[in-house]
Design an enzyme around this catalytic site. Structure first.
Site, PDB file in Angstrom:
ATOM      1  N   LYS A 154      23.434  85.532  69.631  1.00  0.00           N
ATOM      2  CA  LYS A 154      22.615  85.706  68.430  1.00  0.00           C
ATOM      3  C   LYS A 154      21.944  84.385  68.072  1.00  0.00           C
ATOM      4  O   LYS A 154      22.607  83.444  67.647  1.00  0.00           O
ATOM      5  CB  LYS A 154      23.451  86.171  67.243  1.00  0.00           C
ATOM      6  CG  LYS A 154      22.596  86.638  66.057  1.00  0.00           C
ATOM      7  CD  LYS A 154      23.316  86.563  64.731  1.00  0.00           C
ATOM      8  CE  LYS A 154      23.187  85.212  64.086  1.00  0.00           C
ATOM      9  NZ  LYS A 154      21.787  84.852  63.695  1.00  0.00           N
ATOM     10  N   GLY A 207      27.471  75.610  63.398  1.00  0.00           N
ATOM     11  CA  GLY A 207      26.847  75.742  62.087  1.00  0.00           C
ATOM     12  C   GLY A 207      27.665  75.023  61.041  1.00  0.00           C
ATOM     13  O   GLY A 207      28.387  74.064  61.326  1.00  0.00           O
ATOM     14  N   SER A 208      27.583  75.508  59.815  1.00  0.00           N
ATOM     15  CA  SER A 208      28.244  74.839  58.698  1.00  0.00           C
ATOM     16  C   SER A 208      29.749  75.080  58.723  1.00  0.00           C
ATOM     17  O   SER A 208      30.231  76.107  59.222  1.00  0.00           O
ATOM     18  CB  SER A 208      27.675  75.333  57.365  1.00  0.00           C
ATOM     19  OG  SER A 208      28.079  76.672  57.114  1.00  0.00           O
ATOM     20  N   THR A 209      30.486  74.139  58.156  1.00  0.00           N
ATOM     21  CA  THR A 209      31.937  74.285  58.050  1.00  0.00           C
ATOM     22  C   THR A 209      32.288  75.484  57.174  1.00  0.00           C
ATOM     23  O   THR A 209      33.248  76.215  57.459  1.00  0.00           O
ATOM     24  CB  THR A 209      32.554  72.999  57.485  1.00  0.00           C
ATOM     25  OG1 THR A 209      32.288  71.924  58.395  1.00  0.00           O
ATOM     26  CG2 THR A 209      34.062  73.141  57.307  1.00  0.00           C
ATOM     27  N   GLY A 212      31.879  78.506  59.295  1.00  0.00           N
ATOM     28  CA  GLY A 212      32.849  78.425  60.383  1.00  0.00           C
ATOM     29  C   GLY A 212      34.244  78.820  59.956  1.00  0.00           C
ATOM     30  O   GLY A 212      34.971  79.489  60.713  1.00  0.00           O
ATOM     31  N   GLU A 229      31.780  74.353  66.335  1.00  0.00           N
ATOM     32  CA  GLU A 229      31.178  73.026  66.187  1.00  0.00           C
ATOM     33  C   GLU A 229      30.494  73.036  64.841  1.00  0.00           C
ATOM     34  O   GLU A 229      29.504  73.735  64.644  1.00  0.00           O
ATOM     35  CB  GLU A 229      30.197  72.750  67.337  1.00  0.00           C
ATOM     36  CG  GLU A 229      29.829  71.282  67.468  1.00  0.00           C
ATOM     37  CD  GLU A 229      28.605  70.901  66.665  1.00  0.00           C
ATOM     38  OE1 GLU A 229      28.797  70.407  65.526  1.00  0.00           O
ATOM     39  OE2 GLU A 229      27.487  71.086  67.147  1.00  0.00           O
ATOM     40  N   CYS A 263      24.109  67.500  63.459  1.00  0.00           N
ATOM     41  CA  CYS A 263      25.488  67.274  63.024  1.00  0.00           C
ATOM     42  C   CYS A 263      26.007  65.901  63.431  1.00  0.00           C
ATOM     43  O   CYS A 263      26.949  65.396  62.830  1.00  0.00           O
ATOM     44  CB  CYS A 263      26.400  68.357  63.603  1.00  0.00           C
ATOM     45  SG  CYS A 263      26.043  70.017  63.015  1.00  0.00           S
ATOM     46  N   GLU A 356      27.239  66.537  53.804  1.00  0.00           N
ATOM     47  CA  GLU A 356      26.276  66.499  54.894  1.00  0.00           C
ATOM     48  C   GLU A 356      24.887  66.840  54.360  1.00  0.00           C
ATOM     49  O   GLU A 356      24.633  67.957  53.920  1.00  0.00           O
ATOM     50  CB  GLU A 356      26.672  67.491  55.988  1.00  0.00           C
ATOM     51  CG  GLU A 356      25.786  67.414  57.216  1.00  0.00           C
ATOM     52  CD  GLU A 356      26.238  68.342  58.333  1.00  0.00           C
ATOM     53  OE1 GLU A 356      26.106  67.953  59.506  1.00  0.00           O
ATOM     54  OE2 GLU A 356      26.738  69.441  58.022  1.00  0.00           O
TER      55      GLU A 356
END
Length: 453
Positions: A154, A207-209, A212, A229, A263, A356
């Site tokens: 995706k 992507g973002s924490t 995730g 990641e 990142c 971030e």
């Protein structure tokens, strides 16, 4: 089926319209991948290697097309986009060496022979971010395919075009139908189904924490494997004994590459106090010299941000009280532009130091000594990357071992090589991608004992 507009971030013009798949189409694709996997895993290692090598060759033949597509879709500079397309090619060629080298062990035992096999997991779902659409896709699908898995991928809603084209090139290269499928759609639909569908045996997410952690929690319900990641807040540590001119000249490219949408961006520059003022003097012309503009131009070094909404988010980190040391240039007119910006935070709790930004904003702050540098560098929930500038080899090794990050460079800002492992500590992720062991993350180890008595 709904349709999404794809916008060029440098012009704000619509460059394509893409049909988004829904839950039913996603389920059908997963089922096709499951059936295709029955034969794909049985393909002889040498034949699977040849198909991946052909895939790499086809990507190479279309490298300029892919690069130009990424410039229009993502606003990446043409130089970066060519590197990214080349990285896909290189990963496929590297992965082509895996099927014939996916070696098990023969383990000494009494009364027989004990051997291990690395068996493919089955269907792997890969969720790709918008900041590096091509390479990050290949980081997942190349080793997954090499290990005998089928892949449903995706792409991000904002940047689907190169992934769709790679899916077409895979078929052109001779990969069997349904072994590698690209499913443009919403994360809440397609990505969510990767997490909940029992036939998907692993999810790879970049992507973002925040997202995730939700994916990890969802996969836990089925004991489904994940590679994550996630975010980063990497430190660029500059010691007084370093080549200060080189450290200052390269620092902008360690954080402003891809407009800071990385990142691994070294978004905190820690400078030893005795050379702090001198470093800022050297940094200012380097920042002002970053060429920001039309990403299709060969000379451009930094392009736009991905969207207007993301530009607003980045701008939100600069408050009325924020001390701005200096900024670079940005074009006028259409496009989601934001200038390279250097700030001097007053407090260790400032958002620009703790969160971030994911944009071209860097915070510079002083440290006293080696211990203080390590303390500040580790004072974050993240641990993805970072740089250390020193001419003392012993210090380089001590600080490298002490900084809590998965990928560090000494006197360099290099983070990614396709033949070395990549991943994060703490909330920057789980697992490792790339490198010689990448395919093992897409396998189960099976132990077989054969009695001889």
């Amino acid at each position: 089926m709904t349709t999404a507009q794809v916008v060029n971030p440098a012009t704000e013009q619509v460059v394509a319209r893409v049909d988004l798949v829904g839950e039913a189409e996603t389920d059908a694709a997963i089922e096709r991948a499951q059936w295709a996997g029955v034969t794909w895993r049985e393909v002889a290692p040498g034949d699977r290697a040849r198909m991946l090598r052909r895939f790499g060759d086809v990507v190479d033949a279309h490298l300029e097309e892919l690069a130009q597509l990424e410039v229009a879709n993502s606003g990446h500079t043409i130089g970066n986009a060519r590197w990214e397309a080349g990285n896909v090619r290189d990963l496929l060629h590297y992965a082509a060496g895996i099927p014939e080298r996916l070696l098990g062990n023969q383990i000494p035992v009494a009364g027989g022979v004990d051997i291990t096999f690395h068996e493919p997991l089955g269907v792997v779902g890969i969720i790709v971010p918008w900041n590096f659409p091509m390479p990050i896709a290949a980081w997942g699908f190349a080793p997954a395919l090499a290990a005998g898995n089928t892949v449903v991928l995706k792409p991000a809603e904002l940047t689907p075009l190169t992934a769709i084209r790679l899916g077409e090139l895979a078929l052109e290269a001779g990969l069997p139908e349904h072994v590698f499928q690209v499913l443009p759609g919403k994360g809440s639909v397609v990505g969510h189904r990767f997490v909940t569908h029992p036939a998907v045996r692993k999810v790879v997410f970049t992507g973002s924490t925040e997202v995730g952690t939700r994916i990890m929690a969802g996969c836990a319900e089925q004991v489904k494997r994940v590679t994550l990641e996630l975010g980063g807040k990497s430190a660029n540590i500059v010691f007084a004994d370093s080549d200060l001119a080189k450290a200052a000249a390269t620092a902008p490219y360690g954080v402003f590459d891809n407009a800071g949408q990385d990142c691994c961006a070294r978004s905190r520059i820690l400078v030893q106090r005795s050379v702090f003022d001198k470093f800022l003097e050297l940094l200012e012309p380097a920042v002002r010299g970053v060429r920001v503009g039309d990403p299709a131009q060969e000379s451009t070094e930094m392009g736009p941000l991905i969207s207007g909404a993301h530009r607003e988010r980045v701008a939100g980190f600069i408050e009325a009280s924020t001390k701005i040391a200096f900024t670079g240039e940005q074009p006028n007119g259409p496009g989601f532009w934001y200038p390279p910006t250097v700030v001097l935070p007053d407090s260790p709790t400032d958002r620009v130091l703790t969160e971030e930004v994911f944009g071209p904003v860097v915070a510079v702050l002083p440290f006293e000594d080696e211990a203080d540098a390590i303390r500040i560098a580790n004072d974050t929930q993240y641990g993805l990357s970072g740089s250390i500038w020193t001419n003392d080899v012993g210090r380089a090794l001590r600080v490298s071992r002490a900084v809590e990050a998965g990928n560090l460079s000494v006197n360099s800002h290099s983070s990614v090589r396709y033949w070395t492992p990549f991943g994060g500590f703490k909330q920057s992720g789980l697992g490792r991608e790339l490198g010689p062991d990448a395919a093992l993350a897409f396998t189960e180890t099976k132990n077989v004992f054969i009695a001889t008595q």
